[in-house]
Design a protein around this motif. Structure first.
Motif, mmCIF file in Angstrom:
data_model
loop_
_atom_site.group_PDB
_atom_site.id
_atom_site.type_symbol
_atom_site.label_atom_id
_atom_site.label_comp_id
_atom_site.label_asym_id
_atom_site.label_seq_id
_atom_site.Cartn_x
_atom_site.Cartn_y
_atom_site.Cartn_z
ATOM 1 N N ARG A 43 35.426 -20.084 35.656
ATOM 2 C CA ARG A 43 34.664 -21.230 35.157
ATOM 3 C C ARG A 43 34.757 -22.401 36.121
ATOM 4 N N ARG A 44 35.925 -22.546 36.754
ATOM 5 C CA ARG A 44 36.085 -23.649 37.697
ATOM 6 C C ARG A 44 35.104 -23.501 38.853
ATOM 7 N N TYR A 45 34.833 -22.242 39.225
ATOM 8 C CA TYR A 45 33.881 -22.015 40.316
ATOM 9 C C TYR A 45 32.456 -21.803 39.787
ATOM 10 N N ASP A 46 32.199 -22.364 38.594
ATOM 11 C CA ASP A 46 30.847 -22.379 38.033
ATOM 12 C C ASP A 46 30.234 -21.005 37.815
ATOM 13 N N VAL A 47 31.079 -20.025 37.588
ATOM 14 C CA VAL A 47 30.555 -18.711 37.206
ATOM 15 C C VAL A 47 29.984 -18.838 35.790
ATOM 16 N N PRO A 48 28.820 -18.241 35.510
ATOM 17 C CA PRO A 48 28.226 -18.357 34.176
ATOM 18 C C PRO A 48 29.195 -17.944 33.072
ATOM 19 N N GLN A 55 26.759 -32.374 29.166
ATOM 20 C CA GLN A 55 26.152 -31.706 30.315
ATOM 21 C C GLN A 55 26.091 -30.189 30.102
ATOM 22 N N ARG A 111 23.215 -26.647 30.266
ATOM 23 C CA ARG A 111 23.039 -25.608 31.273
ATOM 24 C C ARG A 111 23.728 -24.309 30.827
ATOM 25 N N ASP A 112 24.957 -24.479 30.371
ATOM 26 C CA ASP A 112 25.704 -23.310 29.896
ATOM 27 C C ASP A 112 24.953 -22.555 28.821
ATOM 28 N N GLU A 154 21.975 -20.754 30.028
ATOM 29 C CA GLU A 154 22.448 -19.574 30.766
ATOM 30 C C GLU A 154 22.845 -18.477 29.801
#
Lengths: 233, 114
Positions: free
Chosen positions: A131-136, A222, A225-226, A229
């Motif tokens: 999640r920290r690396y913006d993986v869906p 914010q 987006r999640d 997705e």
């Protein structure tokens, strides 16, 4: 599949019990705090425990020609953090030890250490990292649950190899033996667990947005987006 | 069918396929007793490594037969499934109720129908 009753030497059984106890005590505290501060989360806590109950009752065939079952601990670890799962996982293990002669009381400490402590923590760590690396969200959930499941049985293999090192090839030899029984069998089951956890998480995203936002699984403002997705997947 | 539902069904189908494939491909055929529990195999491995090992404790209660054992396992799964179904049913019902109440008041129902 847990370590059977009486199949860990007394010293090992006690040592794993001592290692697990603080985690479970800490978990009980976290659980009571969660219920006191957020009574509305009781239902979702129950659902997380229920998921572990269902999954660890499902003995599934695997590629090795033997059967094992998933653990279901990844979901609760992602939703409520691992300490809560130390309690819910141990309750599940206790149920199986007392009623089903599956696992055992003398091996409860060792089994709790693998399924209720290491599994949830390892799964949660992977989930947070991704999640920290913006993986869906759903991909992170899949790998979180996958790792929680698989690491549980890797720990079981290590525990048995420590207790029963091979007379000729030692600890590593025994680890290979128990690893091929538990860990290899578990790989496809861990995939299944990952997919089922994603399924439940998708249903939760639809039904309980508020809860998931409060728990930090969905981001508040914010977070649109999640959600898109999650729905788009 | 909605896209969401389709994805959910697809997820379930993959899980079913993962469970059925080992059986269909006969991956247990090399064993005397195919598809036994991994914990039982671990017991065998332990007695291979340490033939003298005697389990020093036995379960307080042991289901008297395989049938009773599977009944208790089903009970475990049923309890869990029941609670999960209650959770999702309750939330769905709540949403429906909210929507109806809003309609009755004459306001626009919420856009995000689930």
């Amino acid at each position: 599949m847990h370590i059977t009753e009486g199949f860990l030497p007394p010293a090992h059984a006690v040592a794993w019990g001592v290692a697990s106890a603080p985690f479970v005590v800490h978990g009980v505290r976290s659980l009571t705090r969660e219920v006191r501060e957020h009574p509305e989360s009781t239902l979702l806590l129950g659902a997380s425990g229920a998921f572990t109950f269902v999954l660890s009752a499902l003995k599934l065939p695997s590629v090795t020609g033997s059967c094992s079952h998933p653990t279901g601990t990844g979901l609760g670890a992602i939703l409520f953090r691992p300490p809560i799962m130390a309690v819910l996982g141990t309750i599940t293990l206790l149920f199986q030890a007392l009623l089903l002669a599956h696992g055992g009381l003398t091996t409860l400490g060792a089994n709790a250490f693998s399924m209720a402590i290491v599994g949830p923590w390892a799964g949660y760590a992977i989930y947070r990292l991704l999640r920290r690396y913006d993986v869906p969200l759903m991909i992170a959930v899949f790998f979180g649950a996958f790792v929680a499941d698989l690491s549980t049985y890797c720990v079981t293999s290590v525990q048995l190899a420590l207790a029963f090192p091979d007379p000729s090839s030692g600890f590593m030899g025994a680890l290979g033996k128990f690893g091929s029984i538990f860990a290899i069998t578990q790989i496809p089951l861990a995939v299944s667990e990952g997919l089922l956890t994603v399924l439940v998480m998708r249903l939760l995203v639809q039904s309980s947005k508020g809860e998931l936002t409060r728990l930090g699984v969905l981001l508040g403002r914010q977070g649109s987006r999640d959600e898109t997705e999650a729905v788009a997947r | 069918m909605k896209k969401n539902t389709k994805i959910n069904i697809l997820l379930l189908l993959v899980v079913v396929a993962l469970a059925v494939l080992p059986l269909a491909l006969g991956l247990g055929d090399h064993k005397e007793e195919p598809f036994t529990g991994a914990d039982g195999e671990a017991e065998t491995a332990i007695t291979e490594i340490e033939p003298d090992y005697e389990p020093w404790f036995s379960p307080l209660y042991e289901p008297p037969s395989g049938e009773i054992e599977s009944a208790l396992f089903s009970l475990q799964a049923a309890l869990g499934a029941g609670v999960l179904a209650y959770y999702f049913g309750l939330h769905r019902g709540r949403k429906q109720g909210e929507r109806r109440a809003l309609e009755r008041v004459g306001e626009e129902p919420k856009a995000d129908k689930v």
